[in-house]
Enzyme design. Structure first.
Site, mmCIF file in Angstrom:
data_model
loop_
_atom_site.group_PDB
_atom_site.id
_atom_site.type_symbol
_atom_site.label_atom_id
_atom_site.label_comp_id
_atom_site.label_asym_id
_atom_site.label_seq_id
_atom_site.Cartn_x
_atom_site.Cartn_y
_atom_site.Cartn_z
ATOM 1 N N ASP A 81 -9.648 -15.306 27.244
ATOM 2 C CA ASP A 81 -9.488 -16.166 28.421
ATOM 3 C C ASP A 81 -10.013 -17.592 28.162
ATOM 4 O O ASP A 81 -10.809 -17.814 27.244
ATOM 5 C CB ASP A 81 -10.278 -15.528 29.573
ATOM 6 N N LYS A 156 -2.987 -10.004 24.577
ATOM 7 C CA LYS A 156 -3.866 -9.200 25.437
ATOM 8 C C LYS A 156 -3.543 -9.602 26.866
ATOM 9 O O LYS A 156 -3.663 -10.784 27.227
ATOM 10 C CB LYS A 156 -5.336 -9.479 25.113
ATOM 11 N N ASP A 158 -4.134 -9.147 30.799
ATOM 12 C CA ASP A 158 -5.135 -8.700 31.764
ATOM 13 C C ASP A 158 -4.497 -8.407 33.128
ATOM 14 O O ASP A 158 -3.283 -8.531 33.297
ATOM 15 C CB ASP A 158 -6.222 -9.792 31.864
ATOM 16 N N TRP A 193 -7.639 -1.884 32.670
ATOM 17 C CA TRP A 193 -8.885 -1.168 32.968
ATOM 18 C C TRP A 193 -8.665 0.270 33.439
ATOM 19 O O TRP A 193 -9.491 0.833 34.164
ATOM 20 C CB TRP A 193 -9.712 -1.922 34.029
ATOM 21 N N GLY A 194 -7.531 0.877 33.060
ATOM 22 C CA GLY A 194 -7.291 2.276 33.411
ATOM 23 C C GLY A 194 -6.831 2.510 34.839
ATOM 24 O O GLY A 194 -6.757 3.658 35.277
ATOM 25 N N VAL A 195 -6.506 1.435 35.563
ATOM 26 C CA VAL A 195 -6.139 1.626 36.974
ATOM 27 C C VAL A 195 -4.623 1.635 37.153
ATOM 28 O O VAL A 195 -3.866 1.427 36.197
ATOM 29 C CB VAL A 195 -6.770 0.525 37.871
ATOM 30 N N ASP A 196 -4.189 1.867 38.401
ATOM 31 C CA ASP A 196 -2.776 1.719 38.762
ATOM 32 C C ASP A 196 -1.893 2.684 37.970
ATOM 33 O O ASP A 196 -0.769 2.347 37.601
ATOM 34 C CB ASP A 196 -2.354 0.253 38.498
ATOM 35 N N ARG A 210 -6.013 -0.450 28.034
ATOM 36 C CA ARG A 210 -7.415 -0.208 28.368
ATOM 37 C C ARG A 210 -7.504 0.988 29.294
ATOM 38 O O ARG A 210 -6.702 1.126 30.225
ATOM 39 C CB ARG A 210 -8.005 -1.462 29.006
ATOM 40 N N ASP A 214 -14.864 -3.025 31.673
ATOM 41 C CA ASP A 214 -15.327 -3.843 30.545
ATOM 42 C C ASP A 214 -16.596 -3.264 29.921
ATOM 43 O O ASP A 214 -17.536 -2.885 30.624
ATOM 44 C CB ASP A 214 -15.653 -5.263 31.020
#
Ligand code: GLA
Length: 397
Positions: A81, A156, A158, A193-196, A210, A214
């Protein structure tokens, strides 16, 4: 005919005549020819946060080449970022911050490529990045084309910024398709981040995804992330890997903790993305990151990533099948005091044999066993071995 069949199935289901499977079959895995083994590289975020610059990336590329890391397989140097100006230009393009990247990205990519390495960049499937810079939602084709024109090899991607309530599956697929349309091979590393529900669509969308929050540079963070990984194991395959996040080797962990962290990430077939300052790392850190025997476990596909076999409280057994029929094992001691950690070749799934070779991947010595695998493991540490039926002795595995 297909429509008629569909209608008939629906009517039958409505009448309670059929059990219709609840889950749709998994989408076809992404096949872009990349990450056939987990990617190895470096990323600035864990150590440098928003202070990334052209000189940091060049000096890191130099360090990758001179430290032996490039020879050990580390290939991708990724800018995280905070690399762009705070707004797009009049054409709608992202613009590298001229103070941080005075020579522009094309020149930087040429430099990195000149070292035999590859360059990665970062954006988000939202309106802004996590640090508030412009990101790529609804600009996928434009941004992917720009990165391809610079010679970017890795993205990458995000999950920050306003995502306008749109599902991750769609937002990430839009970037996958934009990257494909460039015609340039660009490894696609999802960072949501492993969601959705990414476990269901990640394999069809990216080369890695991911799985978790983090990482930070503490033993507690390494363990918390580790604990979530068994749930993801069935998703990994060549070309698409579970990503428990970048490495903290060489940051605030002790060398013992760092060896355990590196052992476990290798057992998980995780992308190995160093996150320390390669220009100033100690010899101990360098030798952890370049341990060829541990990296070989990470790069080996024996049909599934490693997972937890046994849990004795603070002591755990992790195992991963290797493609040659041997088994990689991590004996983990989470506790604050040394402990003996033991398992057996039977529990590891090795067939019966009259003897086994036990190769220690950190001491680089080979011992033997008649079926018990046991070690005194230091506090916050791990022993990593490969166990195989002794050559020449029949195994019924
Ligand atoms: C998120 C990601 C991190 C890093 C930062 C950058 O938190 O998960 O890995 O990229 O954003 O802002």
């Amino acid at each position: 005919m297909r429509r008629f069949f569909g209608l008939a199935v629906s009517l039958a289901a409505a009448a309670g005549l059929l059990v219709v499977p609840a889950a749709t079959p998994p989408d076809t895995p992404l096949d872009n020819g990349l990450a056939l083994t987990p990617q190895l590289g470096w990323n600035d975020w864990n150590t440098f946060g928003c202070t990334v610059t052209d000189s940091l990336i060049r000096e890191t590329a130099d360090a990758l080449a001179s430290s032996g890391m490039a020879a050990a397989g580390y290939e991708y140097v990724t800018i995280d970022d905070c690399w762009s100006e705070p707004a797009r230009n009049a054409d709608g393009d992202l613009v590298p911050d001229p103070d941080k990247f005075p020579q522009g990205m094309r020149a930087l990519a040429d430099y990195v490529h000149g070292k035999g390495l590859k360059l990665g960049i970062y954006s988000s499937a939202g309106v802004t990045t996590c640090a508030g810079y412009p990101a790529s939602l609804d600009h996928e084709r434009r941004d992917a084309d720009l990165w391809a024109s610079w010679g970017i090899d890795y993205l990458k991607y995000d999950n920050c910024g306003n995502t306008e309530g749109r599902p991750g599956r769609e937002r990430y697929a839009a970037m996958r398709d934009a990257l494909t349309a460039t015609g340039r091979p660009i490894l696609f590393a999802l960072c949501n981040w492993g969601v959705d529900d990414v476990h269901s669509w990640g394999p069809a969308t990216g080369n890695s995804w991911r799985t978790t929050v983090d990482i930070t540079d503490s033993w507690a963070s390494v363990l918390a992330i580790l604990d979530a990984q068994p749930d993801w194991a069935s998703r990994a395959r060549p070309g698409g890997w579970n990503d428990p996040d970048m490495l903290e080797v060489g940051n605030n962990l002790t060398d013992t903790e760092a060896r355990a962290h590196f052992s476990l990430w290798a057992l998980l077939n995780a992308p190995l993305i160093a996150g320390n300052d390669l220009r100033t790392m100690t010899d101990a850190t360098r030798s952890i990151l370049t341990n060829a025997e541990v990296i070989a476990v990470d790069q080996d596909w024996g049909g599934s990533q490693g997972t937890k076999l046994g849990d004795l409280g603070d002591q755990e057994i992790w195992r991963k099948p290797m493609s040659d029929g041997s088994v990689a094992v991590v004996l983990l001691n989470r506790a604050d005091a040394d402990a003996t950690v033991s398992t057996t070749t039977q529990a590891l799934g090795l067939g019966s044999a009259s003897g086994y070779a036990v190769r220690d991947l950190w001491t680089h010595t080979t011992g033997s066993s008649d079926g018990t695998i046991s070690a005194t493991v230091p506090a916050h540490g791990a022993t990593m071995v490969i166990v195989s039926a002794t050559p020449g002795i029949a195994s019924d595995r």
